[in-house]
Design a protein around this motif. Structure first.
Motif, PDB file in Angstrom:
ATOM      1  N   GLU A 899       0.697  -1.239   0.176  1.00  0.00           N
ATOM      2  CA  GLU A 899       0.100   0.203  -0.124  1.00  0.00           C
ATOM      3  C   GLU A 899       0.902   1.346  -0.089  1.00  0.00           C
ATOM      4  OE1 GLU A 899      -2.394  -0.458   3.326  1.00  0.00           O
ATOM      5  OE2 GLU A 899      -3.770  -2.018   2.264  1.00  0.00           O
ATOM      6  N   PHE A 902       2.086   2.035  -3.520  1.00  0.00           N
ATOM      7  CA  PHE A 902       1.375   2.684  -4.523  1.00  0.00           C
ATOM      8  C   PHE A 902       0.383   3.533  -3.827  1.00  0.00           C
ATOM      9  CE2 PHE A 902       2.347  -1.984  -6.083  1.00  0.00           C
ATOM     10  CZ  PHE A 902       2.436  -1.665  -7.360  1.00  0.00           C
ATOM     11  N   LYS A 903       0.674   4.233  -2.770  1.00  0.00           N
ATOM     12  CA  LYS A 903       0.088   5.222  -2.110  1.00  0.00           C
ATOM     13  C   LYS A 903      -0.177   6.459  -3.143  1.00  0.00           C
ATOM     14  CE  LYS A 903      -0.322   7.578   2.075  1.00  0.00           C
ATOM     15  NZ  LYS A 903       0.553   7.946   3.378  1.00  0.00           N
ATOM     16  N   GLN A 905       0.115   8.247  -7.094  1.00  0.00           N
ATOM     17  CA  GLN A 905       0.483   8.055  -8.640  1.00  0.00           C
ATOM     18  C   GLN A 905       1.176   8.949  -8.845  1.00  0.00           C
ATOM     19  OE1 GLN A 905      -1.014   5.581 -10.061  1.00  0.00           O
ATOM     20  NE2 GLN A 905      -2.038   4.713  -8.173  1.00  0.00           N
ATOM     21  N   GLN A 910      -0.362   7.292 -15.606  1.00  0.00           N
ATOM     22  CA  GLN A 910       0.021   5.854 -15.537  1.00  0.00           C
ATOM     23  C   GLN A 910       1.092   5.238 -16.003  1.00  0.00           C
ATOM     24  OE1 GLN A 910      -3.961   3.897 -16.059  1.00  0.00           O
ATOM     25  NE2 GLN A 910      -4.989   5.339 -14.128  1.00  0.00           N
ATOM     26  N   TYR A 941      -2.827 -10.149  -3.872  1.00  0.00           N
ATOM     27  CA  TYR A 941      -3.128  -8.619  -3.536  1.00  0.00           C
ATOM     28  C   TYR A 941      -2.392  -7.664  -4.308  1.00  0.00           C
ATOM     29  CZ  TYR A 941      -4.113  -5.087  -0.028  1.00  0.00           C
ATOM     30  OH  TYR A 941      -4.394  -3.682   0.593  1.00  0.00           O
ATOM     31  N   LYS A 944      -4.017  -6.469  -7.549  1.00  0.00           N
ATOM     32  CA  LYS A 944      -5.146  -5.340  -7.479  1.00  0.00           C
ATOM     33  C   LYS A 944      -4.740  -4.067  -7.604  1.00  0.00           C
ATOM     34  CE  LYS A 944      -8.076  -5.819  -4.001  1.00  0.00           C
ATOM     35  NZ  LYS A 944      -8.635  -5.979  -2.842  1.00  0.00           N
ATOM     36  N   PHE A 945      -3.347  -3.857  -7.498  1.00  0.00           N
ATOM     37  CA  PHE A 945      -2.665  -2.280  -7.561  1.00  0.00           C
ATOM     38  C   PHE A 945      -2.273  -2.175  -9.129  1.00  0.00           C
ATOM     39  CE2 PHE A 945      -3.020  -3.379  -2.991  1.00  0.00           C
ATOM     40  CZ  PHE A 945      -3.409  -2.071  -2.676  1.00  0.00           C
ATOM     41  N   GLU A1025     -12.685  -2.191  -2.795  1.00  0.00           N
ATOM     42  CA  GLU A1025     -11.407  -1.726  -3.609  1.00  0.00           C
ATOM     43  C   GLU A1025     -10.742  -0.744  -3.047  1.00  0.00           C
ATOM     44  OE1 GLU A1025     -10.553  -3.423  -6.184  1.00  0.00           O
ATOM     45  OE2 GLU A1025     -12.157  -5.004  -6.059  1.00  0.00           O
ATOM     46  N   ILE A1027      -7.921   0.993  -1.321  1.00  0.00           N
ATOM     47  CA  ILE A1027      -6.648   0.498  -1.048  1.00  0.00           C
ATOM     48  C   ILE A1027      -5.983   1.207   0.141  1.00  0.00           C
ATOM     49  CG2 ILE A1027      -6.018  -0.021  -3.451  1.00  0.00           C
ATOM     50  CD1 ILE A1027      -4.362   2.540  -3.440  1.00  0.00           C
TER      51      ILE A1027
END
Length: 1144
Positions: A899, A902-903, A905, A910, A941, A944-945, A1025, A1027
């Motif tokens: 987490e 990928f906290k 962006q 992207q 898990y 998912k990111f 979803e 995160i």
């Protein structure tokens, strides 16, 4: 005849047994020579005629089962059928030796001994379980037989001397009185004795050349030890034949043996020789050649060997003082300060021999009388003082006294002589003691008093207080009465003479704690008590040094004990003294506060001096009725508001207020407090905590450090643990620090503990005691860190505050590694999951600091990034090998790490990696701690990111993601044992586990794994979803280290810890003097010392022959003791309990 029949087979039994052993070895020819050239009947005659006490029965009863009828039955069968009985006996020994063969009756009657031996040799199992014991038993039997033969040879020598003397006496008679028949009989007896002696010499030569010269360097240490022990017996028993350099060299060479047991036997063998002063001339060459080796063995890694080496050196010194140089003696002197008490006591005996054994007691007593002294030990005590000063270890006087206590107890208890040297002026011809010598004598005298009164070694020696015997207890009581009666009179005079010297007074004031205070009353010595109280009061008024004041306070506390009748007298004197100082303190505080900034140095000194005295007394005495807290609090508030209060006054006021609060708490906990009492104390504590918190921002470092330590102590005392033990009524006194106070405490630790020592000690440059100052400063910082760590461990400060401490684990490993590691261990015991969150938070903080310094585009090969990865690797090692117990904690750690990566962006879109993506490379260090099924879940898990574009990218900036995914996807073989074992995650351990344990209950365990997998996947995959983690830990509000520049490069600490790989081993064992090697000793390994004996290096196999010297009318015997060996240690393997339920 009955006696001969019973002994004959036993002698033959030994010969056959030795024949089997040596026939199995490389020197069977020697045994054949031994067996074919000596008739057993002749051996029997020699033994029976010359040694009627030849004790083979004892050895036989040790070998044969403990049943005397076995031997008797065999002897009876021997009388009936000699061949059958001997055949049974031979087969008995063959079977005991591990040989699978059997001697049949045809072989016994028709084959020669050598042929039978060679036949049985072919049946030996070289690697059988009995081989080792067989070899040891054979060597032991051979050496004992050799000892018996040496004893017989000694008896023969004595008989030859007697016979020769009788022959000479008879021949010198006149012809008329001479008995020719007697002369012929004596000549015949002398001839027979000489033949027997020749036979014994040949037998001993065969055993020595065929067995000893090979077995003394055997690969088995126990065999080497047996050989050396027995050759020592031979040398002592028959010194004329064996005590020469040709035999001593074997003992000298074996002093270098790798096994401590063998070295120990060498030293004990030499001790038995050096004990006899008459043997010293024969040992002179050996002493010169091997003295250096013996002295170096006083530092042997085996304490038993070191003790015996010191004792041997002491015997050498006792025999010849010229044999040891001053350097040799100095090598032993310093061992009196050893922490191992037997070594120190042995060194004390050496020191006693060297320093005190040369004086003439009668001459010393006569000199003392001429000088008017009561004790003749004055010069000896002076010598002891000089030795203590020259050793320059003044903090270890108690160790020196303890080392000499057993050998010089009479001297050390001569307190009259010590006080004479201190109190009386030197007479004519006597040199006056210097100030250093007087200080050293007082320190030694106090240590002897403590040793006599407590009757146990000082701290650091021994495993604790042992129970005294009745005799020791009586000696202790007598010594205590003796020292009390003497120092009750002498102590006031000593204090009067040395009242101006703080060091001497502080030592002298320790003496009353060892008194039997009842003697003041029973001996009607109250006047001496008044003199002592008067001197203590004078010392308190004269000194402000903390050591002196604390000693005075402790002395008052001991004298005020309620169990003694002198308590009232002492309490009155103590109260009067406190009244005087409190009145003086109150007036000086008023003067100081009224004058404010205009206060002069005298006003400040008056307040500071009285406050120091009262603070020292408040530590051991309840002074709450004088209400010192009020004026101390006024001083603190004035200092905070106006900022003009001297730092020493603030420090003392803080400490005095702290003692006042603690004494109030003692009163409340021991009594039945009212609600108002609790509220008053709560108000007092709250106001003092606020003052301490404000002092954390003081400009003076001593004030801040004192305030920090008192805050930590009070928060510990007034925490939730105050209510334990049925004290729920004290709940109003419980204080929980708010987030602001916690942040301030953490900031203080960051600013004053985790600093570069070079920066702190820049002001110390040029100081001669720079190194000592650095050590003292480090000790102070360690205390600060330990105080704050206790708040974390006892759940007074939030656990996430430990993140700022854990992140410095590698950088400050040498200074605080043990404290941080213990804190980490305790927090994990409290809450594994929260501890894991704290660990990952500490890594995140380091990563953020690095991003702030270098920007988002980190150099993955830089030393800073490598430092964070190394820290993560060390954190991973702390989870241990049991993956079941840490399963949930490790999974939570990965979850928080993903987490964080990928906290945020990337603002560019992207197609660009997230700013924290490089953190995944750090997180991959923990992948090995995941079970195989958990790796799959964590990977799911992670996906998912990820977007499809992220999964397909292969540029360098995406390598952390690729590396982390590979650590989760691959490595399934690393923890193949899954839940079944839970003891290791390495492939080697898995393979070993599969081979070592059968797959019991496989179906049930697999089902358990499946259910855990399903629950794990459901707990992560079926959630929303979103995160963001609701329970994620946040960094503390105030952490100065985040904004402070790193002055030390993390690459430096990586180089400092390159040697620590693979495990959490904090201490490396240094190789000792005689460190054991993995390789066994082979035949020539002990011959490395031949160069030291240039005149002894002949090939002994060809030239070494035992030549018995002309006998003398003297017999030397030694008691032989059996040798015992410990069995192999049994290593227990604890199994791991599986089946931990895991919920996220």
């Amino acid at each position: 005849m009955q006696y001969k029949i019973s002994i004959y087979p036993k002698v033959f039994l030994l010969i056959i047994f030795l024949g089997i052993y040596v026939g199995h070895s490389e020197w069977s020819n020697s045994v054949c020579f031994f067996q074919h050239n000596f008739k057993t009947e002749k051996v029997l005659k020699v033994v029976l005629r010359n040694d009627s006490n030849f004790n083979l029965n004892l050895w036989l009863y040790n070998i044969i089962p403990e049943n005397s009828s076995v031997v008797d039955d065999w002897i009876e069968s021997y009388k009936q059928d000699r061949d059958i009985a001997l055949l049974d006996l031979i087969n008995f020994f063959i079977q005991c030796s591990g040989c699978r063969g059997t001697v049949r009756i045809e072989m016994f009657r028709n084959m020669q001994n050598a042929e039978i031996i060679r036949k049985m040799t072919e049946e030996f199992d070289e690697h059988g379980p009995m081989t080792w014991r067989h070899n040891l038993s054979c060597a032991f039997a051979a050496m004992k037989l050799m000892t018996a033969l040496v004893n017989v040879a000694l008896n023969l020598s004595i008989h030859q001397d007697n016979t020769q003397r009788q022959y000479e006496a008879e021949r010198n008679k006149m012809i008329g009185k001479r008995a020719n028949e007697r002369l012929e009989l004596l000549l015949q007896k002398r001839k027979e004795l000489q033949e027997n002696q020749d036979e014994i010499e040949n037998m001993m030569n065969s055993i020595f050349k065929g067995i000893f010269v090979h077995r003394y360097r055997d690969a088995i240490a126990e065999i080497r030890a047996v050989c050396i022990e027995e050759i020592g017996v031979w040398m002592k028993m028959y010194s004329d034949a064996f005590l020469n350099d040709s035999y001593l060299k074997y003992v000298g060479w074996t002093l270098h043996d790798r096994q401590g047991e063998v070295r120990l036997k060498c030293l004990k063998a030499l001790q038995s020789l050096y004990t006899n002063r008459e043997l010293f001339p024969k040992l002179e060459l050996f002493t010169n050649r091997f003295k250096d080796r013996i002295v170096s063995m006083t530092l042997d890694k085996e304490y038993d060997v070191a003790v015996e080496a010191i004792r041997l050196v002491t015997l050498i010194l006792h025999g010849s003082e010229e044999a040891l140089s001053n350097e040799d003696c100095e090598n032993v002197y310093h061992l009196v300060y050893s922490a191992h008490r037997p070594v120190a006591v042995a060194a004390g005996e050496f020191l006693h021999k060297k320093l005190f054994s040369r004086h003439d007691p009668q001459a010393e007593e006569a000199l003392a009388k001429r000088r008017g002294r009561n004790s003749p030990n004055g010069n000896l005590i002076r010598m002891l003082v000089l030795f203590f000063l020259e050793s320059e270890l003044h903090e270890h006087a108690a160790y020196l006294v303890d080392s000499l206590w057993e050998s010089s107890q009479e001297l050390l208890k001569d307190w009259e002589c010590m006080t004479e040297l201190l109190l009386e002026e030197p007479v004519q011809g006597e040199e006056a003691m210097s100030d250093r010598q007087e200080s050293a004598l007082i320190e030694l005298m106090v240590c002897t008093i403590r040793q006599a009164a407590e009757a146990h070694p000082p701290v650091g020696r021994g495993t604790g207080k042992r129970v005294l015997t009745a005799k020791e207890r009586k000696t202790q009581i007598d010594d205590r009465n003796k020292l009390t009666e003497h120092f009750i009179i002498a102590l006031p005079m000593l204090l009067s003479k040395y009242s101006a010297d703080a060091e001497k007074v502080a030592n002298l004031l320790q003496i009353p704690q060892y008194f039997d205070l009842e003697i003041y009353s029973t001996g009607r010595m109250e006047k001496h008590l008044d003199a002592l109280l008067k001197q203590i009061k004078f010392v308190v008024e004269k000194h402000v040094e903390s050591d002196v004041l604390e000693a005075c306070s402790k002395t008052y506390s001991i004298l005020c004990s309620e169990e003694y009748t002198i308590q009232n007298r002492v309490d009155i004197a103590h109260s009067q003294l406190i009244d005087e100082f409190v009145d003086r303190f109150n007036h000086s505080v008023e003067d100081l506060l009224q004058e404010g900034e205009e206060a002069d140095d005298d006003d400040i000194y008056n307040v500071l001096s009285t406050l120091k005295r009262l603070t020292s007394f408040h530590n051991a005495h309840d002074l709450t009725k004088w209400d010192l807290f009020s004026n101390c609090y006024r001083l603190l508030r004035t200092g905070i508001e106006h900022g003009a209060m001297p730092e020493q006054i603030v420090v003392q006021a803080l400490q005095c207020s702290h003692y006042s609060i603690l004494w109030q708490l003692v009163k409340i906990t021991e009594g039945s407090p009212s609600k108002d009492d609790l509220l008053v104390l709560r108000k007092t504590v709250k106001s003092f905590l606020a003052v301490c918190q404000q002092c954390l921002s003081n400009v003076n470092t001593p004030v801040k450090e004192q305030a920090f330590m008192l805050l930590c102590d009070l928060l510990m005392i007034f925490s939730h643990q105050l209510m334990t033990g049925g004290r729920e009524g004290l709940q109003p006194l419980v204080f929980n620090p708010d987030s602001g106070l916690q942040s301030e405490l953490l900031s203080f630790v960051m600013d004053h503990v985790f600093i570069d020592q070079d920066d702190e000690n820049q002001s110390m440059e040029g100081d001669e005691e720079d190194e000592a100052n650095k050590i003292e400063a480090l000790h102070k910082r360690r205390n600060l860190l330990a105080a704050f760590s206790k708040l974390i461990i006892y759940d007074i400060v939030d656990m996430h505050a430990a993140a700022d401490i854990f992140k410095h684990y590698m950088k400050y490993y040498n200074d605080y590694g043990d404290i941080i590691k213990e804190t980490l261990s305790k927090t994990r015991q409290i809450d594994k999951i929260q501890c894991a969150k704290t660990l990952i938070l500490s890594l995140q903080q380091l990563f953020n600091e690095l991003v702030q310094e270098q920007g988002p585009n980190l150099d993955r090969t830089s030393a800073h990034v490598s430092g964070i990865k190394e820290l993560a690797r060390r954190f991973a090692l702390t989870f241990g090998l049991d993956q079941i117990k840490t399963r949930e904690a490790v999974a939570t750690l990965h979850k928080d790490g993903i987490e964080f990566a990928f906290k945020y962006q990337n603002q560019k879109g992207q197609d660009y990696p997230p700013p924290n993506l490089a953190f995944l490379e750090v997180l991959s260090e923990f992948s090995s701690k995941l079970l195989r099924q958990d790796k799959k879940t964590v990977h799911t898990y992670l996906e998912k990111f990820l977007t499809e574009q992220m999964m397909e990218r292969r540029e360098d900036v995406w390598l952390p993601l690729i590396s982390y995914r590979n650590s989760l996807v691959t490595g399934g073989e690393d923890d193949r044992m899954s839940v079944n074992s839970g003891s290791s995650s390495s492939k080697a351990s898995s393979v070993r586990n599969k081979k070592g344990r059968p797959p019991l209950h496989k179906k049930r365990v697999e089902g358990c794994v499946l259910s855990l997998d399903e629950s794990l996947e459901g707990s992560w995959l079926n959630r929303s979803e979103n995160i963001h983690t609701p329970g994620a830990l946040q960094a503390p509000q105030l952490t100065s280290t985040v904004l402070r520049e790193n002055t030390r490069q993390m690459g430096e600490q990586i180089q400092e810890h390159e040697s620590e790989q693979g495990s959490e081993q904090d201490f490396l064992h240094k190789r000792g003097l005689m460190e054991d090697d993995a390789e066994p000793i082979f035949e020539d390994v002990m011959m490395s010392s031949r160069g030291q004996l240039e005149d002894m290096n002949e090939e002994f196999e060809d030239t070494m022959v035992i030549d018995l010297p002309p006998s003398r009318n003297r017999r030397e015997r030694a008691e032989l003791r059996p040798d015992f060996f410990d069995s192999a240690a049994i290593i227990e393997d604890d199994s791991v309990r599986p089946g931990l339920l895991w919920l996220l």
